[in-house]
Design a protein around this motif. Structure first.
Motif, PDB file in Angstrom:
ATOM      1  N   VAL A  76       3.563  19.056   1.388  1.00 30.52           N
ATOM      2  CA  VAL A  76       3.516  17.829   0.569  1.00 30.52           C
ATOM      3  C   VAL A  76       2.333  16.943   0.953  1.00 30.52           C
ATOM      4  N   GLU A  77       1.242  17.583   1.405  1.00 33.84           N
ATOM      5  CA  GLU A  77       0.077  16.800   1.857  1.00 33.84           C
ATOM      6  C   GLU A  77      -0.505  15.920   0.749  1.00 33.84           C
ATOM      7  N   SER A  78      -0.281  16.287  -0.511  1.00 32.79           N
ATOM      8  CA  SER A  78      -0.851  15.502  -1.608  1.00 32.79           C
ATOM      9  C   SER A  78      -0.142  14.170  -1.794  1.00 32.79           C
ATOM     10  N   ARG A  79       1.115  14.067  -1.305  1.00 25.51           N
ATOM     11  CA  ARG A  79       1.900  12.844  -1.513  1.00 25.51           C
ATOM     12  C   ARG A  79       2.303  12.128  -0.242  1.00 25.51           C
ATOM     13  N   VAL A  80       2.221  12.799   0.895  1.00 20.93           N
ATOM     14  CA  VAL A  80       2.596  12.183   2.168  1.00 20.93           C
ATOM     15  C   VAL A  80       1.386  12.213   3.092  1.00 20.93           C
ATOM     16  N   LYS A  81       0.954  11.043   3.514  1.00 21.14           N
ATOM     17  CA  LYS A  81      -0.234  10.914   4.356  1.00 21.14           C
ATOM     18  C   LYS A  81       0.123  10.159   5.631  1.00 21.14           C
ATOM     19  N   GLY A  82      -0.750  10.253   6.602  1.00 17.18           N
ATOM     20  CA  GLY A  82      -0.612   9.484   7.828  1.00 17.18           C
ATOM     21  C   GLY A  82      -1.723   8.465   7.957  1.00 17.18           C
ATOM     22  N   PHE A  83      -1.378   7.292   8.473  1.00 19.59           N
ATOM     23  CA  PHE A  83      -2.361   6.232   8.718  1.00 19.59           C
ATOM     24  C   PHE A  83      -2.183   5.771  10.154  1.00 19.59           C
ATOM     25  N   PRO A  84      -3.053   6.200  11.075  1.00 21.70           N
ATOM     26  CA  PRO A  84      -2.876   5.829  12.486  1.00 21.70           C
ATOM     27  C   PRO A  84      -3.166   4.347  12.724  1.00 21.70           C
ATOM     28  N   VAL A  85      -2.203   3.663  13.331  1.00 21.76           N
ATOM     29  CA  VAL A  85      -2.377   2.240  13.603  1.00 21.76           C
ATOM     30  C   VAL A  85      -1.375   1.803  14.671  1.00 21.76           C
ATOM     31  N   ASN A  86      -1.774   0.860  15.469  1.00 25.12           N
ATOM     32  CA  ASN A  86      -0.872   0.208  16.415  1.00 25.12           C
ATOM     33  C   ASN A  86      -0.572  -1.184  15.862  1.00 25.12           C
ATOM     34  N   VAL A  87       0.631  -1.377  15.355  1.00 28.26           N
ATOM     35  CA  VAL A  87       0.952  -2.633  14.679  1.00 28.26           C
ATOM     36  C   VAL A  87       1.005  -3.817  15.639  1.00 28.26           C
ATOM     37  N   LEU A  88       1.053  -3.545  16.943  1.00 37.75           N
ATOM     38  CA  LEU A  88       1.049  -4.647  17.906  1.00 37.75           C
ATOM     39  C   LEU A  88      -0.345  -5.258  18.061  1.00 37.75           C
ATOM     40  N   SER A  89      -1.364  -4.451  17.863  1.00 36.79           N
ATOM     41  CA  SER A  89      -2.730  -4.945  18.061  1.00 36.79           C
ATOM     42  C   SER A  89      -3.515  -5.072  16.757  1.00 36.79           C
ATOM     43  N   ALA A  90      -2.987  -4.514  15.671  1.00 38.46           N
ATOM     44  CA  ALA A  90      -3.709  -4.546  14.390  1.00 38.46           C
ATOM     45  C   ALA A  90      -3.809  -5.964  13.853  1.00 38.46           C
ATOM     46  N   THR A  91      -4.924  -6.260  13.177  1.00 35.41           N
ATOM     47  CA  THR A  91      -5.099  -7.562  12.526  1.00 35.41           C
ATOM     48  C   THR A  91      -4.969  -7.459  11.013  1.00 35.41           C
ATOM     49  N   SER A  92      -4.969  -6.223  10.504  1.00 33.95           N
ATOM     50  CA  SER A  92      -4.778  -6.010   9.070  1.00 33.95           C
ATOM     51  C   SER A  92      -4.109  -4.661   8.854  1.00 33.95           C
ATOM     52  N   LEU A  93      -3.503  -4.518   7.675  1.00 28.96           N
ATOM     53  CA  LEU A  93      -2.839  -3.279   7.295  1.00 28.96           C
ATOM     54  C   LEU A  93      -3.215  -2.964   5.854  1.00 28.96           C
ATOM     55  N   PRO A  94      -3.109  -1.712   5.430  1.00 26.37           N
ATOM     56  CA  PRO A  94      -3.313  -1.415   4.006  1.00 26.37           C
ATOM     57  C   PRO A  94      -2.272  -2.140   3.163  1.00 26.37           C
ATOM     58  N   ASN A  95      -2.544  -2.325   1.881  1.00 27.63           N
ATOM     59  CA  ASN A  95      -1.631  -3.170   1.083  1.00 27.63           C
ATOM     60  C   ASN A  95      -1.315  -2.587  -0.297  1.00 27.63           C
ATOM     61  N   GLN A  96      -1.235  -1.256  -0.398  1.00 30.63           N
ATOM     62  CA  GLN A  96      -0.989  -0.632  -1.691  1.00 30.63           C
ATOM     63  C   GLN A  96       0.484  -0.388  -1.990  1.00 30.63           C
ATOM     64  N   ALA A  97       1.356  -0.491  -1.016  1.00 28.05           N
ATOM     65  CA  ALA A  97       2.761  -0.119  -1.196  1.00 28.05           C
ATOM     66  C   ALA A  97       3.555  -1.201  -1.907  1.00 28.05           C
ATOM     67  N   ASP A  98       4.562  -0.764  -2.669  1.00 23.65           N
ATOM     68  CA  ASP A  98       5.500  -1.724  -3.231  1.00 23.65           C
ATOM     69  C   ASP A  98       6.782  -1.808  -2.406  1.00 23.65           C
ATOM     70  N   VAL A  99       6.995  -0.852  -1.473  1.00 23.01           N
ATOM     71  CA  VAL A  99       8.099  -0.910  -0.528  1.00 23.01           C
ATOM     72  C   VAL A  99       7.572  -0.629   0.878  1.00 23.01           C
ATOM     73  N   TRP A 100       7.878  -1.536   1.784  1.00 24.66           N
ATOM     74  CA  TRP A 100       7.554  -1.360   3.200  1.00 24.66           C
ATOM     75  C   TRP A 100       8.858  -1.040   3.930  1.00 24.66           C
ATOM     76  N   TRP A 101       8.916   0.138   4.522  1.00 26.36           N
ATOM     77  CA  TRP A 101      10.159   0.655   5.107  1.00 26.36           C
ATOM     78  C   TRP A 101      10.036   0.744   6.623  1.00 26.36           C
ATOM     79  N   MET A 102      11.089   0.310   7.311  1.00 24.00           N
ATOM     80  CA  MET A 102      11.175   0.473   8.767  1.00 24.00           C
ATOM     81  C   MET A 102      12.592   0.887   9.132  1.00 24.00           C
ATOM     82  N   SER A 103      12.722   2.035   9.772  1.00 19.74           N
ATOM     83  CA  SER A 103      14.028   2.551  10.183  1.00 19.74           C
ATOM     84  C   SER A 103      14.083   2.660  11.703  1.00 19.74           C
ATOM     85  N   GLN A 104      14.981   1.897  12.310  1.00 19.30           N
ATOM     86  CA  GLN A 104      15.118   1.893  13.768  1.00 19.30           C
ATOM     87  C   GLN A 104      13.754   1.806  14.447  1.00 19.30           C
TER      88      GLN A 104
END
Length: 361
Positions: A234-262
């Protein structure tokens, strides 16, 4: 005025008589030793043999003939098992009790026991140091890391297997119910923050062929997820974006749902607020934040609350030194401070999970 969960679990009053209390105190005093005895009973086949013979039980001689332990070791473990009410003795026949049965057959108990043994046990010797310093002092038993997360792919094999089994067991069971709620939002693009090995992303991709999912996680975790993404085709629909959210100052903004599980339970209260604030700053105004967490105050049974509060000590001693499974009111406060309000609060998903569906205030 007591909070309702304290009353529900009986935490608002004394539960024991003096005699019961001193018995409980002895269990605590010897609990690390007794735990290792149970691991031995399981690993050496003692419990499995008694399970096999059923209610008729077996004599000490029969047990010794069927497990690879000396007479001394067999009798000692059986005496301990009697004291722990794991087995009982009837006319010289040892019979597996309900506790022993659940140790063998209850998946949650198996997962918790392996996690405690393979991941937590040695490191917990350093709990006091971790509590004093706010760092995962017990992690040193595995190597020189500041948190466990970049180390997951490099842990000893048994520890790695038990860690992922523990992590997946408590989230995977809630995926179908959670997905039904998420799919009703008609998402086109989901950001899976802290997506780990990609299980949620792959579940979404397999159940909605129109969905695009981007996993945001540490580079080490993205590497693990990519292997599973490629294997699933499913490489055409599922991608990875490497980031450390503790140190990041910006994030991509294309999603309409932001999901976090545990995911957010892996951080301190201040860090949770900062991560949510970062998302708030970068997300589209009409996007939705969906948080699936397991809160100790939302558990239907006291055993669930106990398991979560005990597991929180893993976060203290081995994971990062400053996080835990939280009371739900903590998350509400963090969300308010980050500029969100909770539109839906849904309990009872999977094994006691809660889904919070949030929007910008």
């Amino acid at each position: 005025m007591h909070n309702k969960e304290y009353v529900k679990y009986g935490y608002d009053k004394e539960s024991y008589t003096a005699l019961e209390a001193i018995t409980e105190a002895q269990k605590i005093a010897f609990s690390p030793i007794l735990f290792q005895a149970v691991v031995c009973m399981r690993n050496k086949g003692l419990l499995a043999y008694l399970d096999q013979v059923g209610e008729k039980g077996a004599t000490i001689a029969q047990i010794h003939d069927n497990i690879v332990l000396s007479d001394y070791a067999t009798q000692l473990l059986l005496d301990v098992a009697l004291s722990m009410h794991i087995v009982y003795l009837n006319e010289q026949h040892y019979i597996l009790g309900k506790v022993g049965y659940f140790i063998l057959h209850d998946k949650m108990t198996q997962i918790n026991l392996d996690f405690t043994q393979d991941v937590c046990y040695q490191g917990m010797f350093h709990l006091e140091e971790a509590l004093e310093n706010g760092t995962p002092a017990g992690l040193k038993v595995f190597g020189d890391w500041t948190t466990i997360y970049p180390a997951l792919s490099q842990l000893p094999e048994k520890a790695k297997q038990s860690w992922f089994a523990f992590d997946h067991f408590y989230s995977d069971g809630a995926f179908p119910a959670a997905f039904n709620h998420i799919n009703q939002l008609n998402p086109k693009h989901i950001y899976d923050i802290g997506g780990n090995t990609g299980k949620w992303a792959l579940y979404c991709a397999s159940n909605n062929p129109e969905l695009v999912i981007t996993i945001l996680d540490l580079p080490e975790q993205i590497a693990l997820a990519n292997k599973n993404i490629i294997a699933a085709g499913v490489e055409s629909r599922v991608k990875g974006f490497p980031v450390n959210v503790l140190s990041a100052t910006s994030l991509p903004n294309q999603a309409d749902v932001w999901w976090m599980s545990q995911f957010l339970d892996c951080f301190s209260e201040t860090q949770i607020t900062n991560i949510l604030s970062l998302i708030h700053q970068n997300m589209q105004d009409d996007a939705v934040v969906c948080i699936m967490e397991i809160f100790w105050d939302r558990q239907p049974f006291e055993a669930g609350a106990l398991s979560l509060n005990a597991s929180s000590l893993y976060f203290t001693c081995l994971a990062n030194g400053n996080s835990r499974f939280y009371h739900s009111k903590v998350f509400y406060q963090c969300l308010r401070e980050a500029g969100f309000h909770v539109e839906q609060d849904i309990d009872g998903l999977g094994l006691g999970h809660t889904l919070l569906i949030c929007k910008k205030r």
